[in-house]
Design a protein around this motif. Structure first.
Motif, PDB file in Angstrom:
ATOM      1  N   PRO A 183       0.802  -1.241   0.000  1.00 11.94           N
ATOM      2  CA  PRO A 183       0.000   0.000   0.000  1.00 11.94           C
ATOM      3  C   PRO A 183       0.828   1.282   0.000  1.00 11.94           C
ATOM      4  O   PRO A 183       0.474   2.257  -0.667  1.00 11.94           O
ATOM      5  CB  PRO A 183      -0.831  -0.128   1.285  1.00 11.94           C
ATOM      6  CG  PRO A 183      -0.974  -1.608   1.484  1.00 11.94           C
ATOM      7  CD  PRO A 183       0.315  -2.196   1.019  1.00 11.94           C
ATOM      8  N   PHE A 184       1.955   1.296   0.739  1.00  9.96           N
ATOM      9  CA  PHE A 184       2.781   2.497   0.763  1.00  9.96           C
ATOM     10  C   PHE A 184       3.472   2.725  -0.577  1.00  9.96           C
ATOM     11  O   PHE A 184       3.594   3.868  -1.036  1.00  9.96           O
ATOM     12  CB  PHE A 184       3.821   2.400   1.883  1.00  9.96           C
ATOM     13  CG  PHE A 184       3.254   2.554   3.255  1.00  9.96           C
ATOM     14  CD1 PHE A 184       2.903   3.811   3.748  1.00  9.96           C
ATOM     15  CD2 PHE A 184       3.039   1.442   4.063  1.00  9.96           C
ATOM     16  CE1 PHE A 184       2.362   3.956   5.016  1.00  9.96           C
ATOM     17  CE2 PHE A 184       2.489   1.581   5.330  1.00  9.96           C
ATOM     18  CZ  PHE A 184       2.156   2.845   5.803  1.00  9.96           C
ATOM     19  N   GLN A 185       3.923   1.664  -1.215  1.00 13.16           N
ATOM     20  CA  GLN A 185       4.529   1.801  -2.540  1.00 13.16           C
ATOM     21  C   GLN A 185       3.493   2.248  -3.566  1.00 13.16           C
ATOM     22  O   GLN A 185       3.800   3.070  -4.443  1.00 13.16           O
ATOM     23  CB  GLN A 185       5.155   0.478  -2.968  1.00 13.16           C
ATOM     24  CG  GLN A 185       6.391   0.088  -2.170  1.00 13.16           C
ATOM     25  CD  GLN A 185       6.905  -1.295  -2.520  1.00 13.16           C
ATOM     26  OE1 GLN A 185       6.120  -2.199  -2.846  1.00 13.16           O
ATOM     27  NE2 GLN A 185       8.222  -1.472  -2.457  1.00 13.16           N
ATOM     28  N   TRP A 188       2.994   5.983  -3.029  1.00 12.88           N
ATOM     29  CA  TRP A 188       4.121   6.828  -3.419  1.00 12.88           C
ATOM     30  C   TRP A 188       4.361   6.821  -4.933  1.00 12.88           C
ATOM     31  O   TRP A 188       4.624   7.874  -5.534  1.00 12.88           O
ATOM     32  CB  TRP A 188       5.381   6.380  -2.691  1.00 12.88           C
ATOM     33  CG  TRP A 188       6.591   7.197  -3.022  1.00 12.88           C
ATOM     34  CD1 TRP A 188       7.669   6.817  -3.778  1.00 12.88           C
ATOM     35  CD2 TRP A 188       6.855   8.546  -2.630  1.00 12.88           C
ATOM     36  NE1 TRP A 188       8.582   7.829  -3.875  1.00 12.88           N
ATOM     37  CE2 TRP A 188       8.098   8.912  -3.183  1.00 12.88           C
ATOM     38  CE3 TRP A 188       6.151   9.490  -1.861  1.00 12.88           C
ATOM     39  CZ2 TRP A 188       8.659  10.168  -2.997  1.00 12.88           C
ATOM     40  CZ3 TRP A 188       6.706  10.741  -1.685  1.00 12.88           C
ATOM     41  CH2 TRP A 188       7.942  11.068  -2.240  1.00 12.88           C
ATOM     42  N   TYR A 189       4.271   5.650  -5.553  1.00 12.37           N
ATOM     43  CA  TYR A 189       4.635   5.542  -6.971  1.00 12.37           C
ATOM     44  C   TYR A 189       3.450   5.685  -7.922  1.00 12.37           C
ATOM     45  O   TYR A 189       3.657   5.921  -9.123  1.00 12.37           O
ATOM     46  CB  TYR A 189       5.325   4.190  -7.228  1.00 12.37           C
ATOM     47  CG  TYR A 189       6.676   4.078  -6.567  1.00 12.37           C
ATOM     48  CD1 TYR A 189       7.778   4.791  -7.041  1.00 12.37           C
ATOM     49  CD2 TYR A 189       6.858   3.252  -5.456  1.00 12.37           C
ATOM     50  CE1 TYR A 189       9.018   4.685  -6.425  1.00 12.37           C
ATOM     51  CE2 TYR A 189       8.100   3.145  -4.835  1.00 12.37           C
ATOM     52  CZ  TYR A 189       9.170   3.861  -5.330  1.00 12.37           C
ATOM     53  OH  TYR A 189      10.408   3.766  -4.718  1.00 12.37           O
ATOM     54  N   VAL A 190       2.234   5.546  -7.420  1.00 12.46           N
ATOM     55  CA  VAL A 190       1.059   5.619  -8.297  1.00 12.46           C
ATOM     56  C   VAL A 190       0.167   6.808  -7.941  1.00 12.46           C
ATOM     57  O   VAL A 190      -0.130   7.653  -8.786  1.00 12.46           O
ATOM     58  CB  VAL A 190       0.235   4.310  -8.240  1.00 12.46           C
ATOM     59  CG1 VAL A 190      -1.002   4.426  -9.132  1.00 12.46           C
ATOM     60  CG2 VAL A 190       1.087   3.128  -8.666  1.00 12.46           C
ATOM     61  N   ILE A 191      -0.248   6.876  -6.680  1.00  8.85           N
ATOM     62  CA  ILE A 191      -1.228   7.879  -6.282  1.00  8.85           C
ATOM     63  C   ILE A 191      -0.625   9.282  -6.246  1.00  8.85           C
ATOM     64  O   ILE A 191      -1.210  10.236  -6.775  1.00  8.85           O
ATOM     65  CB  ILE A 191      -1.832   7.531  -4.909  1.00  8.85           C
ATOM     66  CG1 ILE A 191      -2.482   6.145  -4.965  1.00  8.85           C
ATOM     67  CG2 ILE A 191      -2.852   8.578  -4.500  1.00  8.85           C
ATOM     68  CD1 ILE A 191      -3.570   6.019  -5.997  1.00  8.85           C
ATOM     69  N   PRO A 193       2.050  10.653  -7.831  1.00 13.50           N
ATOM     70  CA  PRO A 193       2.238  11.272  -9.154  1.00 13.50           C
ATOM     71  C   PRO A 193       0.932  11.680  -9.820  1.00 13.50           C
ATOM     72  O   PRO A 193       0.877  12.696 -10.504  1.00 13.50           O
ATOM     73  CB  PRO A 193       2.948  10.170  -9.957  1.00 13.50           C
ATOM     74  CG  PRO A 193       3.640   9.346  -8.934  1.00 13.50           C
ATOM     75  CD  PRO A 193       2.724   9.333  -7.749  1.00 13.50           C
ATOM     76  N   VAL A 194      -0.109  10.885  -9.613  1.00  8.66           N
ATOM     77  CA  VAL A 194      -1.407  11.209 -10.213  1.00  8.66           C
ATOM     78  C   VAL A 194      -2.006  12.462  -9.581  1.00  8.66           C
ATOM     79  O   VAL A 194      -2.595  13.311 -10.260  1.00  8.66           O
ATOM     80  CB  VAL A 194      -2.367  10.015 -10.066  1.00  8.66           C
ATOM     81  CG1 VAL A 194      -3.796  10.414 -10.410  1.00  8.66           C
ATOM     82  CG2 VAL A 194      -1.919   8.868 -10.961  1.00  8.66           C
ATOM     83  N   ALA A 195      -1.851  12.594  -8.264  1.00  9.85           N
ATOM     84  CA  ALA A 195      -2.527  13.667  -7.520  1.00  9.85           C
ATOM     85  C   ALA A 195      -1.585  14.795  -7.124  1.00  9.85           C
ATOM     86  O   ALA A 195      -1.932  15.600  -6.266  1.00  9.85           O
ATOM     87  CB  ALA A 195      -3.174  13.074  -6.266  1.00  9.85           C
ATOM     88  N   LYS A 196      -0.424  14.903  -7.743  1.00 10.88           N
ATOM     89  CA  LYS A 196       0.558  15.887  -7.282  1.00 10.88           C
ATOM     90  C   LYS A 196       0.057  17.318  -7.442  1.00 10.88           C
ATOM     91  O   LYS A 196       0.401  18.197  -6.640  1.00 10.88           O
ATOM     92  CB  LYS A 196       1.881  15.701  -8.001  1.00 10.88           C
ATOM     93  CG  LYS A 196       1.840  15.876  -9.505  1.00 10.88           C
ATOM     94  CD  LYS A 196       3.217  15.602 -10.094  1.00 10.88           C
ATOM     95  CE  LYS A 196       3.209  15.724 -11.612  1.00 10.88           C
ATOM     96  NZ  LYS A 196       4.544  15.418 -12.189  1.00 10.88           N
TER      97      LYS A 196
END
Length: 299
Positions: A183-185, A188-191, A193-196
């Motif tokens: 869940p943490f990965q 960090w790597y999916v959510i 970047p999408v929501a930055k």
């Protein structure tokens, strides 16, 4: 801006009216700020004769800024404000993002009850008195952390991120899960970047909230050496004692201070407090122009 050549005369008139109204709003908004900047950089002897519409300095001078920059109280206040703002904003972003990601999981046990509790904190704000007793009981009074931690997660911003995370395509989460991400990965790597862009927007809100904080800092921080810049500004504006505001020892500087009006010093102090936000905003603005799904596509 390029307009459509096929616009009707009525649409052209409407476009001109809207554009004129927006330009007028920009002028009305910027004029007071530009006036303060002009007063702070003007010759102190000419400041009393400057009108409220003046946006160009009346004779260039750095006397006001020299006095403010060399003031120990202003220096400490600026450093304290920077520390409180950046540490507080970092904690806010991390805490809000983690909590929003957890509450966006529909399988989370007790999720509905937690969301109700969050909504209750919006409707029923406990106020300053209970907060003060909490800070006293946990031993945070007269500490920077009392100003930083009193609102670790703002409920409105939390709800915004929860709704955004819920709209992330399930295919992205499924692909991360198939790749063995925990869940943490995934966060960090999916959510992220999408929501930055949304996280940057909320970070800006938190940054402004911390930078402009003075009421709770005035109550929680009893040591003047820990006051942020906004409290120093308030003390000066309320007391209006420019010699105590200058806080220097040599008589020549006191003589210079005596020639500077309260109006010029106030303009300099106010300009100093708003300048960091004006400089930081363009750095964060680039995140607002990007689509929320731009981070999901890899080249």
């Amino acid at each position: 801006m390029v307009t459509n050549s096929r616009q009707t005369p009525f649409e052209r008139i409407e476009y001109v009216i809207i554009l004129s109204a927006l330009l007028l709003m920009v002028v009305v908004t910027l004029q007071p700020i530009l006036h303060l900047v002009a007063v702070s950089f003007s010759d102190p002897a000419r400041v009393p004769t400057m009108s409220g519409l003046r946006i160009v300095p009346e004779g260039f001078s750095l006397k006001v800024w020299n006095l403010l920059i060399h003031n120990a109280a202003v220096q400490r206040g600026f450093v304290n404000a920077v520390f409180i703002t950046f540490v507080g904003t970092a904690i806010n972003i991390v805490a809000t993002t983690l909590m929003a990601w957890a509450l966006a999981q529909k399988r989370l046990p007790g999720r509905k009850y937690i969301l109700v509790f969050v909504l209750v904190t919006i409707v029923f704000d406990p106020g300053i008195v209970p907060d003060f007793f909490v800070m006293r009981d946990v031993g945070l009074l007269n500490s920077y952390w009392s100003v930083i931690l009193y609102r670790g997660v703002f409920a409105w911003y939390l709800i915004i991120l929860i709704r955004l995370f819920e709209e992330v395509p399930y295919e992205l989460l499924e692909a991360a899960e198939l790749d063995g991400a925990n869940p943490f990965q995934t966060l960090w790597y999916v959510i992220v970047p999408v929501a930055k862009s949304s996280i940057a927007m909320i970070g800006l809100f938190y940054l402004v909230l911390h930078w402009n904080e003075f009421f709770r800092a005035m109550i929680y921080l009893n040591d003047p050496n820990k006051w942020p810049l906004q409290v120093v500004l308030r003390q000066f504006v309320v007391e209006g004692d420019k010699l105590s505001m200058v806080g220097v020892s040599d008589m020549s500087t006191y003589s210079d201070a005596g020639q500077i009006s309260i109006r010029a010093l106030k303009a300099g102090m106010i300009t100093l407090t708003i300048a960091p936000l004006v400089l930081i905003y363009p750095l964060i603005l680039k995140f607002f122009t990007k689509g929320t799904m731009s981070g999901a596509v890899k080249g």
